[in-house]
Design a protein around this motif. Structure first.
Motif, mmCIF file in Angstrom:
data_model
loop_
_atom_site.group_PDB
_atom_site.id
_atom_site.type_symbol
_atom_site.label_atom_id
_atom_site.label_comp_id
_atom_site.label_asym_id
_atom_site.label_seq_id
_atom_site.Cartn_x
_atom_site.Cartn_y
_atom_site.Cartn_z
ATOM 1 N N ALA A 52 48.944 -18.061 43.273
ATOM 2 C CA ALA A 52 47.791 -18.669 44.040
ATOM 3 C C ALA A 52 46.565 -17.613 44.699
ATOM 4 O O ALA A 52 45.429 -18.032 44.554
ATOM 5 C CB ALA A 52 48.286 -19.245 45.446
ATOM 6 N N LEU A 53 46.946 -16.588 44.963
ATOM 7 C CA LEU A 53 46.206 -15.530 45.588
ATOM 8 C C LEU A 53 45.257 -15.114 44.278
ATOM 9 O O LEU A 53 44.025 -14.956 44.397
ATOM 10 C CB LEU A 53 46.913 -14.340 46.054
ATOM 11 N N ARG A 54 45.954 -14.810 43.120
ATOM 12 C CA ARG A 54 45.123 -14.294 42.093
ATOM 13 C C ARG A 54 44.027 -15.273 41.621
ATOM 14 O O ARG A 54 42.899 -15.187 41.386
ATOM 15 C CB ARG A 54 45.946 -14.136 40.657
ATOM 16 N N ALA A 55 44.389 -16.744 41.584
ATOM 17 C CA ALA A 55 43.549 -17.755 41.161
ATOM 18 C C ALA A 55 42.375 -17.995 42.155
ATOM 19 O O ALA A 55 41.426 -18.364 41.846
ATOM 20 C CB ALA A 55 44.309 -19.262 41.396
ATOM 21 N N LEU A 56 42.658 -17.584 43.602
ATOM 22 C CA LEU A 56 41.556 -17.555 44.517
ATOM 23 C C LEU A 56 40.715 -16.115 44.181
ATOM 24 O O LEU A 56 39.847 -15.811 44.866
ATOM 25 C CB LEU A 56 42.027 -17.425 46.041
ATOM 26 N N GLY A 57 41.167 -15.247 43.118
ATOM 27 C CA GLY A 57 40.250 -14.104 42.915
ATOM 28 C C GLY A 57 40.624 -12.961 43.732
ATOM 29 O O GLY A 57 39.927 -11.854 43.755
ATOM 30 N N ARG A 107 36.452 -6.518 54.169
ATOM 31 C CA ARG A 107 37.238 -6.359 53.072
ATOM 32 C C ARG A 107 38.408 -7.778 52.779
ATOM 33 O O ARG A 107 38.752 -8.155 52.066
ATOM 34 C CB ARG A 107 38.092 -5.424 52.946
ATOM 35 N N THR A 108 38.463 -8.284 54.245
ATOM 36 C CA THR A 108 39.542 -9.344 54.203
ATOM 37 C C THR A 108 39.171 -10.878 53.504
ATOM 38 O O THR A 108 38.260 -11.329 53.722
ATOM 39 C CB THR A 108 39.717 -9.840 55.734
ATOM 40 N N LYS A 109 40.093 -11.171 52.491
ATOM 41 C CA LYS A 109 40.070 -12.167 51.676
ATOM 42 C C LYS A 109 40.707 -13.236 51.993
ATOM 43 O O LYS A 109 40.346 -14.371 51.615
ATOM 44 C CB LYS A 109 40.029 -11.741 50.168
ATOM 45 N N ALA A 110 41.952 -13.134 52.367
ATOM 46 C CA ALA A 110 42.688 -14.053 52.563
ATOM 47 C C ALA A 110 43.682 -13.731 53.610
ATOM 48 O O ALA A 110 44.103 -12.838 54.033
ATOM 49 C CB ALA A 110 43.512 -14.281 51.183
ATOM 50 N N ILE A 111 44.403 -14.832 54.257
ATOM 51 C CA ILE A 111 45.501 -14.703 55.044
ATOM 52 C C ILE A 111 46.691 -15.717 54.549
ATOM 53 O O ILE A 111 46.372 -16.700 53.986
ATOM 54 C CB ILE A 111 45.122 -15.348 56.591
ATOM 55 N N VAL A 112 47.685 -14.978 54.710
ATOM 56 C CA VAL A 112 49.181 -15.727 54.218
ATOM 57 C C VAL A 112 49.976 -16.057 55.381
ATOM 58 O O VAL A 112 50.754 -15.284 55.987
ATOM 59 C CB VAL A 112 49.817 -15.000 53.165
ATOM 60 N N PRO A 113 49.714 -17.070 56.178
ATOM 61 C CA PRO A 113 50.694 -17.544 57.204
ATOM 62 C C PRO A 113 52.032 -17.983 56.699
ATOM 63 O O PRO A 113 51.895 -18.456 55.665
ATOM 64 C CB PRO A 113 49.993 -18.624 57.931
#
Ligand SMILES: *Cc1c(COP(=O)(O)O)cnc(C)c1O
Length: 367
Positions: A67-72, A124-130
């Motif tokens: 999922a993270l990789r698919a979001l780039g 640089r923050t691209k995503a958060i994984v709660p």
């Protein structure tokens, strides 16, 4: 009395005929990879999560990575997650090449401390994984608000929270994508490793499916290098059978949690908090006890198995020594890691067994 932490055999015996028949059909059809068993589970599980798409994958760790990789997400990016989780959460972030940024947990919910989220966000923050830890949903409405303001993706780690809800909305429907594990002991478990990604974004779903299946659009037409991480049809068929029972099982877990809470409220253990409007699905029933190690040893002697989820906050594992964190950086997670104790919980646990656990724990726990 002997009480294991989980008892998958009791569950199997309750649904043996349905499971055996499902396994036999997959074998009779020799439909092992892809095909109708996988498609029909994916459709049912997407609906269960109120999401449009479900992509079955090899396990929950891969689900987060894909999922993270698919979001780039890639090298040079930062991804925020919580200090107290299973290593799979941060490991999947590391697999993308991104840097994992840990923040402490909230003392009420054990989930990511949303109050510390803003200060952890950089350019640089691209995503958060709660993580919906133990089956308790993280505060998704607040996380969503902050993430949207900063243009950050959310990938829910719902590996422990199948069917958990916030104000009637299922986990899996809050983030850009959500990731589930069907490890045998999870609330919905296969008979081996399995996992899934759910999303309502069609483009993202297509990208996840391609990454999980060698980067291919169709056979021998590969547009990039992906990985081989697919949900096996045998697992899909088993999961389809089990999914029909999941709501009833979740209600049993919640009933067991209320037996525990009523019984332990006055003892030297702190039961998990229930938040108004949040549906906890009790993958784990985690209490806090000051003399945890002695209490655990005493329970073990009396035939009661318990667990510690998790004995060391992620940033303090050797795997993350390169991040240079010191004791005191995650005070809540650090303090809790010494007091938390996971008591037996599974839908088939009886009230007499819960009573046995509680009366022993009451004797053993001290302030
Ligand atoms: C189980 C789990 C995972 C990983 O799932 P696997 O299927 O074992 O790879 C990820 N995150 C959390 C919080 C988990 O409990």
């Amino acid at each position: 009395m002997k009480i294991p932490l989980v008892d998958l055999k009791r569950q199997y015996l309750g649904i043996k005929e349905e499971i055996d028949e499902a396994i036999a059909s997959v074998i009779a059809d020799t439909a092992f990879i892809g095909g109708k068993y996988v498609a029909s589970f994916e459709e049912a599980f997407a609906a269960f999560c109120s999401a449009k798409h479900c992509i079955g994958v090899g396990n929950g760790t891969d689900a987060i990575y894909i999922a993270l990789r698919a979001l780039g997400i890639t090298r040079g990016d930062e991804v925020i997650t919580v200090a107290n989780s299973f290593i799979a959460t941060s490991e999947a972030i590391g697999m993308t090449g991104a840097k994992v940024v840990f923040i402490d947990c909230d003392p009420q919910s054990y989930n990511i401390d949303v109050g510390k989220l803003r200060e952890a966000i950089t350019e640089r923050t691209k995503a958060i994984v709660p993580v919906h830890l133990y089956g308790m949903p993280a505060n998704m409405p607040l996380i969503r608000q902050i993430a949207d303001r900063h243009g950050i993706f959310i990938v829910e780690d719902a590996a422990q929270a199948h069917g958990a809800e916030i104000h009637g909305h299922r986990v899996g429907s809050f983030g850009h994508a959500a990731c589930f594990s069907f490890f045998p002991g999870k609330n919905l478990g296969a008979y081996g490793d399995a996992g899934a990604i759910v999303t309502s974004d069609e483009k993202l779903a297509r990208q996840c499916r391609m990454i999980a299946n060698h980067g291919r659009i169709q056979k021998y037409d590969h547009s990039f290098e992906g990985v081989n991480s697919r949900l096996d049809a045998l697992h899909a068929a088993i999961l389809s059978v089990k999914l029909k029972h999941l709501e009833a099982w979740t209600e049993h877990r919640r009933a067991i949690a209320s037996w525990y809470r009523n019984r332990l409220g006055s003892s030297h253990c702190v039961p998990p908090a229930e938040t108004e409007g949040f549906r906890h699905v009790y993958h784990l029933y985690v209490v806090r006890v000051k003399n945890r190690d002695a209490a655990q040893a005493g329970l073990h002697e009396r035939g009661i198995a318990t667990g510690i989820h998790y004995p060391c906050p992620l940033p303090h594992l050797s795997a993350y020594s390169h991040l240079g964190h010191a004791t005191g950086d995650f005070p809540v997670a650090e303090a809790f890691s010494k007091e938390i104790l996971s008591l037996p919980i599974y839908p088939e646990l009886t009230q007499a067994e819960v009573e046995y656990v509680c009366s022993n724990l009451e004797e053993l726990a001290s302030s």
